[in-house]
Design an enzyme around this catalytic site. Structure first.
Site, PDB file in Angstrom:
ATOM      1  N   HIS A 131     -14.419 117.835 -76.284  1.00  0.00           N
ATOM      2  CA  HIS A 131     -14.985 119.315 -76.434  1.00  0.00           C
ATOM      3  C   HIS A 131     -14.257 119.923 -77.562  1.00  0.00           C
ATOM      4  CE1 HIS A 131     -17.165 123.053 -75.621  1.00  0.00           C
ATOM      5  NE2 HIS A 131     -16.764 123.255 -74.742  1.00  0.00           N
ATOM      6  N   GLN A 134     -13.875 123.843 -78.198  1.00  0.00           N
ATOM      7  CA  GLN A 134     -13.160 124.615 -77.123  1.00  0.00           C
ATOM      8  C   GLN A 134     -11.340 124.737 -77.664  1.00  0.00           C
ATOM      9  OE1 GLN A 134     -14.491 126.268 -74.371  1.00  0.00           O
ATOM     10  NE2 GLN A 134     -12.251 127.038 -74.441  1.00  0.00           N
ATOM     11  N   ASP A 218      -9.570 123.115 -65.762  1.00  0.00           N
ATOM     12  CA  ASP A 218     -10.954 123.259 -65.900  1.00  0.00           C
ATOM     13  C   ASP A 218     -11.716 123.018 -64.529  1.00  0.00           C
ATOM     14  OD1 ASP A 218     -13.651 123.137 -66.885  1.00  0.00           O
ATOM     15  OD2 ASP A 218     -13.388 121.129 -68.093  1.00  0.00           O
ATOM     16  N   CYS A 258     -11.542 127.003 -70.176  1.00  0.00           N
ATOM     17  CA  CYS A 258     -12.806 127.009 -70.924  1.00  0.00           C
ATOM     18  C   CYS A 258     -13.770 127.948 -70.355  1.00  0.00           C
ATOM     19  CB  CYS A 258     -12.978 125.465 -71.266  1.00  0.00           C
ATOM     20  SG  CYS A 258     -13.515 124.704 -69.959  1.00  0.00           S
ATOM     21  N   ARG A 286     -14.306 131.627 -79.288  1.00  0.00           N
ATOM     22  CA  ARG A 286     -15.084 130.716 -79.615  1.00  0.00           C
ATOM     23  C   ARG A 286     -16.073 131.127 -80.698  1.00  0.00           C
ATOM     24  NH1 ARG A 286     -16.859 126.834 -75.640  1.00  0.00           N
ATOM     25  NH2 ARG A 286     -17.890 126.230 -77.667  1.00  0.00           N
TER      26      ARG A 286
END
Ligand code: CP
Ligand code: NVA
Length: 306
Positions: A131, A134, A218, A258, A286
């Site tokens: 990812h 991120q 996460d 995230c 982001r």
């Protein structure tokens, strides 16, 4: 000129991330002042999403609009991808019509095959493996709050998933120590460990958090892991980031996630909603970092960083 893609963190060099961070700071300031800046007028972003998304979708769509372009959201439900059209064919066609593409899918191999057949830049918007967007936002957020991440200690508690793998790549690129603390059976795969000087593996979350500059986690059940939900909830039960764990970290340690988060599972509400948490700024960033990325991949470096 060869088309550049951003499929994993290692596709860019440190100096390019340094440029992107500088650029994201400028774009963030200018947006804050209400300035209109539209270098991507008449440009189109195709967003092919085979998994759910809130932040990635909204940040790319809003970012593209702010830069003067437009974004098109494509799900398998309403494209021929859902009826089995090969990804290579989709890439050939779409990339003749748009200026850039973001893909969120399951296997990394799918974004790689798409990129091989694309005439325009391709960005990985999350795969089972990585990812990258991120972690660009996360490192930008760390620098914004605390300065350089070089030489710092980042503690990851929980599943060794796509976000964790990207932190692993970041530790080597940005030269910080990463501690990964997972239950047995969910460790980082040996082939992902890379340079051992940047990674330490733990099984005790308190020991992993001791003296950390940043604690991050996460979800226990990533998209695609739904069938393992029960077993995972059992395995990860002692790996919730809580206040006791944060007390082992440095007093000025930050907490990141995230998102989406599950309070009471991977993180205690008192931590994610507490004073050390920077999750909302992390999510907002982001937008700014991806605007810098879109601009960089479509128009290249802006020389005077205006
Ligand atoms: N963090 C993140 O990528 O969120 P979404 O799944 O909502 O896009
Ligand atoms: N590891 C999570 C991240 C979501 C942004 C998942 O893949 O579902």
């Amino acid at each position: 000129m060869q088309v550049r893609h951003f499929l994993q963190l290692t596709d860019f060099e440190l100096s390019e991330f340094e440029y992107l961070f500088k650029r994201a700071r400028t774009l963030k300031q200018r947006l804050g002042k209400g300035e209109l800046y539209q270098p991507l007028r008449a440009k189109t972003l195709a967003m092919i999403f085979e998994k759910n998304s809130t932040r990635t979708r909204v940040s790319f769509e809003a970012g593209m609009n702010q830069l003067g372009g437009s974004a098109m959201f494509l799900s398998p439900r309403d494209t021929q991808l859902g009826r089995g059209e090969p990804i290579e064919d989709v890439a050939e066609v779409i990339s003749r019509m748009v200026d850039i593409a973001v893909i969120r899918t399951f296997k990394q191999d799918v974004v790689e095959r798409f990129a091989q057949h694309s005439q325009v830049p391709v960005i990985n918007g999350l795969t089972d493996e990585y990812h990258p967007c991120q972690i660009v936002a996360d490192i930008f957020t760390y620098i914004e709050k605390r300065g350089s991440i070089r030489g710092r200690t980042v503690t990851w508690v929980g599943d060794s998933n796509n976000v964790c793998h990207t932190w692993l790549q970041a530790a080597q690129l940005f030269d910080f120590s990463l501690r990964v603390c997972t239950p047995a059976g969910y460790e980082v795969a040996p082939e992902r460990c890379g340079d051992p000087s940047h990674l330490e593996c733990f099984t005790d979350p308190l020991e992993a958090a001791r003296g950390a500059d940043l604690v991050t986690t996460d979800v226990w059940i990533s998209m695609g892991n739904e069938d393992e939900a029960e077993a995972r909830r059992k395995a990860f039960a002692d790996f919730r980031v809580d206040q006791e764990m944060m007390a082992f970290a440095r007093p000025d340690a930050l907490f990141m996630h995230c998102l989406p988060a599950h309070r009471g599972e991977e993180v205690e509400a008192a931590v994610i909603d507490g004073p050390q948490s920077v999750v909302w700024d992390e999510a907002e960033n982001r937008l700014h970092t991806q605007k810098a990325l879109l601009e960089y991949l479509i128009v290249g470096k802006i020389k005077d960083n205006y």
